[in-house]
Design a protein around this motif. Structure first.
Motif, mmCIF file in Angstrom:
data_model
loop_
_atom_site.group_PDB
_atom_site.id
_atom_site.type_symbol
_atom_site.label_atom_id
_atom_site.label_comp_id
_atom_site.label_asym_id
_atom_site.label_seq_id
_atom_site.Cartn_x
_atom_site.Cartn_y
_atom_site.Cartn_z
ATOM 1 N N ASP A 84 -7.682 28.700 -17.693
ATOM 2 C CA ASP A 84 -6.353 29.317 -17.575
ATOM 3 C C ASP A 84 -6.376 30.722 -16.974
ATOM 4 O O ASP A 84 -5.516 31.556 -17.278
ATOM 5 N N VAL A 85 -7.355 30.992 -16.097
ATOM 6 C CA VAL A 85 -7.347 32.244 -15.334
ATOM 7 C C VAL A 85 -6.408 32.037 -14.147
ATOM 8 O O VAL A 85 -6.692 31.223 -13.261
ATOM 9 N N LEU A 86 -5.290 32.754 -14.144
ATOM 10 C CA LEU A 86 -4.265 32.512 -13.132
ATOM 11 C C LEU A 86 -4.789 32.729 -11.720
ATOM 12 O O LEU A 86 -4.471 31.970 -10.803
ATOM 13 N N GLU A 87 -5.566 33.790 -11.534
ATOM 14 C CA GLU A 87 -6.086 34.072 -10.197
ATOM 15 C C GLU A 87 -6.948 32.921 -9.686
ATOM 16 O O GLU A 87 -6.964 32.614 -8.494
ATOM 17 N N GLU A 111 -0.775 20.816 -8.341
ATOM 18 C CA GLU A 111 -1.115 20.884 -9.769
ATOM 19 C C GLU A 111 -1.448 22.310 -10.185
ATOM 20 O O GLU A 111 -0.968 22.808 -11.214
ATOM 21 N N TRP A 112 -2.273 22.967 -9.383
ATOM 22 C CA TRP A 112 -2.715 24.307 -9.756
ATOM 23 C C TRP A 112 -1.604 25.320 -9.587
ATOM 24 O O TRP A 112 -1.480 26.260 -10.378
ATOM 25 N N LEU A 113 -0.803 25.149 -8.559
ATOM 26 C CA LEU A 113 0.338 26.048 -8.389
ATOM 27 C C LEU A 113 1.310 25.909 -9.555
ATOM 28 O O LEU A 113 1.835 26.914 -10.066
ATOM 29 N N GLU A 114 1.538 24.686 -9.979
ATOM 30 C CA GLU A 114 2.471 24.484 -11.083
ATOM 31 C C GLU A 114 1.929 25.081 -12.377
ATOM 32 O O GLU A 114 2.681 25.674 -13.158
ATOM 33 N N ARG A 115 0.622 24.958 -12.593
ATOM 34 C CA ARG A 115 0.039 25.555 -13.797
ATOM 35 C C ARG A 115 0.171 27.071 -13.769
ATOM 36 O O ARG A 115 0.535 27.689 -14.772
ATOM 37 N N ALA A 116 -0.120 27.666 -12.633
ATOM 38 C CA ALA A 116 -0.004 29.123 -12.519
ATOM 39 C C ALA A 116 1.448 29.561 -12.609
ATOM 40 O O ALA A 116 1.771 30.573 -13.242
ATOM 41 N N GLN A 118 3.928 28.004 -14.145
ATOM 42 C CA GLN A 118 4.408 27.835 -15.513
ATOM 43 C C GLN A 118 3.938 28.981 -16.401
ATOM 44 O O GLN A 118 4.589 29.319 -17.400
ATOM 45 N N SER A 119 2.827 29.598 -16.022
ATOM 46 C CA SER A 119 2.317 30.748 -16.775
ATOM 47 C C SER A 119 2.885 32.069 -16.274
ATOM 48 O O SER A 119 2.493 33.136 -16.755
ATOM 49 N N GLY A 120 3.776 32.000 -15.268
ATOM 50 C CA GLY A 120 4.489 33.206 -14.838
ATOM 51 C C GLY A 120 4.030 33.844 -13.553
ATOM 52 O O GLY A 120 4.500 34.933 -13.213
ATOM 53 N N HIS A 121 3.137 33.217 -12.796
ATOM 54 C CA HIS A 121 2.623 33.816 -11.561
ATOM 55 C C HIS A 121 3.690 33.732 -10.462
ATOM 56 O O HIS A 121 4.021 32.644 -9.976
ATOM 57 N N ALA A 152 10.815 33.483 -8.919
ATOM 58 C CA ALA A 152 9.923 34.478 -8.320
ATOM 59 C C ALA A 152 10.693 35.721 -7.907
ATOM 60 O O ALA A 152 10.224 36.856 -8.086
ATOM 61 N N ALA A 153 11.884 35.514 -7.346
ATOM 62 C CA ALA A 153 12.713 36.643 -6.921
ATOM 63 C C ALA A 153 13.073 37.537 -8.092
ATOM 64 O O ALA A 153 13.042 38.769 -7.988
ATOM 65 N N ASP A 154 13.384 36.934 -9.212
ATOM 66 C CA ASP A 154 13.770 37.719 -10.384
ATOM 67 C C ASP A 154 12.585 38.459 -10.991
ATOM 68 O O ASP A 154 12.764 39.357 -11.816
#
Length: 306
Positions: A84-87, A111-116, A118-121, A152-154
């Protein structure tokens, strides 16, 4: 059109971590003792520490302190991403988007974009928005694109602010709303996004989401043009024709970056030069003119033009 905007990843984070070996590796890295940094991070990475796994992946990818190896970089990125390291999740997606890993492509990045995301990236949300908007690696879905762009904009992502503004302007994936388009373009434009600056100028020129104001239109078109937006330069003339033009009446006058002599001089103009007035106040005029074929915005003492 293929999604071309990459997310961008900071190489290393200085945040406080549970494993001291990561911080030891970071200290060695900052001293440019790269082999020692790799040693520290490898020990922590092998114990399952995610940030050290990600850092080790970067070292292998860049060939810093070790022999360059994308395969080994990918191995450590995958372990960090699973931790779960976002980077690391973002970097996995980037590698798949660029098709740098055999047998993997844009569809695998989702998949990885969605995981990141969902964690706020915010960057992951923006990239997902692009992919949904263009049907790149995933089925086209303007509603989903708008949802990710707006999130993302917000969070302050400039390109996402411009993109959700465009969707509101055109009514794609959301109900058309010029006022919301204006708000998002305005946020991004004031932070320096050239595309948003051009789009904001267009709203002012057309009177959409805001009262028509050709002075503001010229201001934002000129600003966007100077920031590298070629479309904006072509948009200036129609609004410019709506403004009052004046002529410099003194042999040589200083043009300043703001109203008042305390502001920096940006150039000088000679007698007879035509300028366009964008606004006036307290003895100063904000003007538009061209110099060496480039649009310029500046301030001049009002008494020096007529």
């Amino acid at each position: 059109m293929r999604a071309k905007t990459w997310l961008g990843v900071v190489l290393l984070s200085g945040s406080t971590l549970a494993y001291a070996d990561y911080n030891a590796g970071l200290a060695e890295f900052r001293q440019r003792n790269f082999a020692s940094a790799v040693h520290e991070w490898r020990e922590a990475a092998e114990q399952g520490e995610g940030q050290s796994q990600f850092a080790l992946g970067k070292m292998f990818e860049n060939g810093t302190g070790v022999k360059e190896s994308l395969d080994k970089a990918y191995k450590w990125y995958r372990l960090a991403a699973d931790n779960d390291v976002l980077e690391a999740q973002v970097r996995m997606a980037e590698l798949f988007l660029s098709e740098s890993i055999d047998g993997r492509g844009p569809a695998d990045a989702v998949e990885w974009l969605e995981r990141a995301a969902q964690s706020g990236h915010a960057g992951a949300k923006f990239q997902l928005g692009l992919m949904y908007l263009e049907g790149f690696g995933i089925e086209e879905d303007a509603v989903a694109a708008a949802r990710w762009f707006e999130q993302a904009a917000d969070q302050g992502h400039l390109q996402a602010q411009n993109n959700i503004g465009s969707l509101y302007e055109n009514g794609r994936g959301v109900e058309q709303d010029f006022s919301r388009a204006f708000d998002y373009f305005n946020k991004a434009a004031r932070q320096g996004d050239a595309m948003a600056q051009n789009n904001l100028g267009a709203l002012y020129a057309r009177g959409r989401g805001v009262e028509a104001n050709h002075a503001w239109a010229v201001f934002w078109f000129a600003t966007a043009s100077r920031n590298g937006n070629d479309v904006a330069n072509a948009n200036i003339q129609p609004s410019l024709s709506k403004l009052q033009d004046k002529t410099v009446i003194s042999p040589r006058v200083n043009i300043r970056s703001g109203a008042g002599t305390d502001n920096a001089r940006i150039t000088q103009l000679t007698q007879g030069t035509v300028v366009y007035v964008l606004g006036e106040g307290e003895g100063w005029s904000q003007i538009y003119f061209e110099k060496d074929g480039e649009p310029v915005l500046g301030w001049v003492a009002t008494r020096l033009i007529e």
